[in-house]
Design a protein around this motif. Structure first.
Motif, mmCIF file in Angstrom:
data_model
loop_
_atom_site.group_PDB
_atom_site.id
_atom_site.type_symbol
_atom_site.label_atom_id
_atom_site.label_comp_id
_atom_site.label_asym_id
_atom_site.label_seq_id
_atom_site.Cartn_x
_atom_site.Cartn_y
_atom_site.Cartn_z
ATOM 1 N N HIS A 15 0.827 -1.211 0.000
ATOM 2 C CA HIS A 15 0.000 0.000 0.000
ATOM 3 C C HIS A 15 0.858 1.256 0.000
ATOM 4 O O HIS A 15 0.699 2.139 -0.833
ATOM 5 N N GLY A 19 1.674 3.451 -3.242
ATOM 6 C CA GLY A 19 1.093 4.796 -3.050
ATOM 7 C C GLY A 19 2.156 5.878 -3.247
ATOM 8 O O GLY A 19 1.944 6.856 -3.960
ATOM 9 N N ILE A 22 3.162 6.176 -6.880
ATOM 10 C CA ILE A 22 2.123 6.816 -7.700
ATOM 11 C C ILE A 22 2.147 8.342 -7.509
ATOM 12 O O ILE A 22 2.111 9.106 -8.482
ATOM 13 N N ARG A 64 -0.033 -7.255 -6.147
ATOM 14 C CA ARG A 64 -0.912 -6.828 -5.047
ATOM 15 C C ARG A 64 -2.328 -7.353 -5.234
ATOM 16 O O ARG A 64 -2.986 -7.770 -4.281
ATOM 17 N N LYS A 68 -4.279 -9.717 -2.753
ATOM 18 C CA LYS A 68 -5.584 -9.346 -2.189
ATOM 19 C C LYS A 68 -6.602 -10.471 -2.401
ATOM 20 O O LYS A 68 -7.399 -10.771 -1.518
ATOM 21 N N HIS A 92 -11.736 1.701 -3.616
ATOM 22 C CA HIS A 92 -10.633 0.734 -3.613
ATOM 23 C C HIS A 92 -10.585 -0.034 -4.944
ATOM 24 O O HIS A 92 -9.519 -0.236 -5.505
ATOM 25 N N TYR A 96 -7.607 -0.104 -8.053
ATOM 26 C CA TYR A 96 -6.980 -1.235 -8.752
ATOM 27 C C TYR A 96 -7.073 -1.047 -10.268
ATOM 28 O O TYR A 96 -6.122 -1.340 -10.991
ATOM 29 N N MET A 99 -4.343 1.505 -10.902
ATOM 30 C CA MET A 99 -2.967 1.054 -10.684
ATOM 31 C C MET A 99 -2.493 0.126 -11.803
ATOM 32 O O MET A 99 -1.312 0.088 -12.128
ATOM 33 N N LEU A 171 -8.757 10.347 7.055
ATOM 34 C CA LEU A 171 -8.534 11.308 8.141
ATOM 35 C C LEU A 171 -9.821 11.576 8.926
ATOM 36 O O LEU A 171 -9.807 11.763 10.134
ATOM 37 N N LEU A 181 -6.311 4.316 10.586
ATOM 38 C CA LEU A 181 -4.938 4.511 10.114
ATOM 39 C C LEU A 181 -4.007 3.427 10.633
ATOM 40 O O LEU A 181 -3.169 2.930 9.897
ATOM 41 N N MET A 184 -3.439 0.197 8.814
ATOM 42 C CA MET A 184 -2.649 0.251 7.573
ATOM 43 C C MET A 184 -1.264 0.808 7.890
ATOM 44 O O MET A 184 -0.668 1.531 7.101
HETATM 45 C C1 HEM Z 1 -1.825 6.825 -4.460
HETATM 46 C C2 HEM Z 1 -2.138 6.685 -3.247
HETATM 47 C C3 HEM Z 1 -2.990 5.589 -2.658
HETATM 48 C C4 HEM Z 1 -3.589 4.476 -3.208
HETATM 49 C C5 HEM Z 1 -3.537 4.018 -4.665
HETATM 50 C C6 HEM Z 1 -4.295 3.770 -2.155
HETATM 51 C C7 HEM Z 1 -5.043 2.607 -2.311
HETATM 52 C C8 HEM Z 1 -5.681 1.927 -1.304
HETATM 53 C C9 HEM Z 1 -6.426 0.694 -1.454
HETATM 54 C C10 HEM Z 1 -6.678 -0.030 -2.776
HETATM 55 C C11 HEM Z 1 -6.864 0.327 -0.226
HETATM 56 C C12 HEM Z 1 -7.707 -0.918 0.127
HETATM 57 C C13 HEM Z 1 -6.821 -2.007 0.661
HETATM 58 C C14 HEM Z 1 -6.268 -2.832 -0.441
HETATM 59 O O1 HEM Z 1 -7.018 -3.261 -1.310
HETATM 60 O O2 HEM Z 1 -5.042 -3.049 -0.479
HETATM 61 C C15 HEM Z 1 -6.415 1.311 0.717
HETATM 62 C C16 HEM Z 1 -6.650 1.291 2.061
HETATM 63 C C17 HEM Z 1 -6.273 2.292 2.939
HETATM 64 N N1 HEM Z 1 -5.572 3.452 2.638
HETATM 65 FE FE1 HEM Z 1 -4.851 3.961 0.847
HETATM 66 N N2 HEM Z 1 -4.126 4.483 -0.985
HETATM 67 C C18 HEM Z 1 -3.332 5.587 -1.247
HETATM 68 C C19 HEM Z 1 -2.911 6.551 -0.373
HETATM 69 C C20 HEM Z 1 -3.265 6.620 0.957
HETATM 70 C C21 HEM Z 1 -2.888 7.679 1.873
HETATM 71 C C22 HEM Z 1 -2.053 8.917 1.517
HETATM 72 C C23 HEM Z 1 -3.439 7.371 3.089
HETATM 73 C C24 HEM Z 1 -3.333 8.189 4.372
HETATM 74 C C25 HEM Z 1 -4.195 9.019 4.754
HETATM 75 C C26 HEM Z 1 -4.122 6.100 2.944
HETATM 76 C C27 HEM Z 1 -4.771 5.417 3.932
HETATM 77 C C28 HEM Z 1 -5.407 4.200 3.797
HETATM 78 C C29 HEM Z 1 -6.038 3.482 4.899
HETATM 79 C C30 HEM Z 1 -6.087 3.954 6.339
HETATM 80 C C31 HEM Z 1 -6.575 2.299 4.364
HETATM 81 C C32 HEM Z 1 -7.352 1.215 5.115
HETATM 82 C C33 HEM Z 1 -8.813 1.453 4.910
HETATM 83 C C34 HEM Z 1 -9.649 0.449 5.659
HETATM 84 O O3 HEM Z 1 -9.187 -0.048 6.654
HETATM 85 O O4 HEM Z 1 -10.776 0.202 5.228
HETATM 86 N N3 HEM Z 1 -4.009 5.678 1.628
HETATM 87 N N4 HEM Z 1 -5.706 2.289 0.037
#
Ligand code: HEM
Ligand code: HEM
Length: 193
Positions: A15, A19, A22, A64, A68, A92, A96, A99, A171, A181, A184
């Protein structure tokens, strides 16, 4: 090891790794056109590195997705409303699509370009062209190239909107006292329930 209320270590590393790459490429992508056209060597270097990192994102994202599909995600956070679950699942899934789709569109773009591209900007590692458009004449190939270039740009804007929405939601839940937060976070282990 993280428990089932957290994402597993590999998912967390992917992640933040993907991230970060990207966000880097989005900035890089919009800035790279400012490299002066008369400094061809720098321009080619910057573009080749953009393509190399983009293809790395493709490989990592396919891995990834497979990860998943074969590993359980943690249960939804308690207290999250059904519409929030639906929006988060949709965002989400769209991530994908982005990405994997964005690098493929980039690859299609260089497969219809007049110029060769190289991994790591290294002349021995030419990026193979996709076979689909190789039979087209010059004009048709340029039109297809323009189409992919525009799609690549539109996808970049859509991704920025998605990222802003995603960060805002994370947030917001964090501020509301939910453990969103930490689940992850690298190396996080929940001590209590
Ligand atoms: C290009 C940037 C990002 C992408 C492509 C991205 C993508 C994703 C995806 C696809 C998931 C779902 C879990 C999974 O399928 O693996 C996820 C979960 C999560 N992301 Fe990101 N993310 C990005 C940036 C961020 C940033 C900057 C934060 C911080 C604020 C963040 C915080 C989280 C959190 C806390 C989860 C868990 C959500 C949950 O528990 O339901 N992500 N992210
Ligand atoms: C997730 C991965 C990627 C992201 C986030 C990304 C992002 C961007 C952005 C923001 C731009 C500037 C907007 C534009 O002019 O289109 C751009 C341009 C470009 N990208 Fe990517 N890109 C990615 C992957 C790739 C890949 C894998 C390739 C090729 C193998 C590639 C090739 C290009 C090219 C050739 C341009 C210049 C387009 C032009 O000036 O017409 N990109 N990219």
């Amino acid at each position: 090891m993280a428990d089932s209320k957290s994402y597993n270590k590999v998912a967390v590393r992917l992640h933040w790794g993907i991230g970060g790459l990207i966000v880097l490429l989005l900035a890089f992508g919009f800035l790279m056109d400012n490299v002066p056209k008369d400094n061809l060597s720098l321009r080619v270097t910057v573009f080749n590195w953009h393509k190399t990192i983009g293809l790395l994102i493709l490989v990592l994202s396919v891995f990834r997705l497979l990860w998943k599909l074969t590993h359980k995600a943690p249960a939804p956070l308690p207290g999250v409303k059904p519409w929030e679950k639906l929006v988060s699942k949709t965002v989400h899934a769209l991530f994908y699509v982005f990405m994997i789709g964005m690098p493929l569109v980039g690859w299609a773009m260089i497969s219809t370009s007049r110029f060769p591209s190289y991994l790591f900007n290294w002349a021995k590692l030419r990026i193979p062209e996709m076979p689909f458009w190789q039979g087209l004449d010059k004009v048709a190939k340029t039109e297809v190239h323009e189409f992919f270039a525009e799609t690549h740009e539109l996808m970049a804007f859509a991704a920025i909107a998605l990222i802003l929405l995603h960060v805002f939601a994370a947030l917001k839940h964090h501020k509301a006292g939910k453990d969103i937060l930490v689940r992850m976070m690298p190396g996080y282990t929940r001590k209590t329930d």
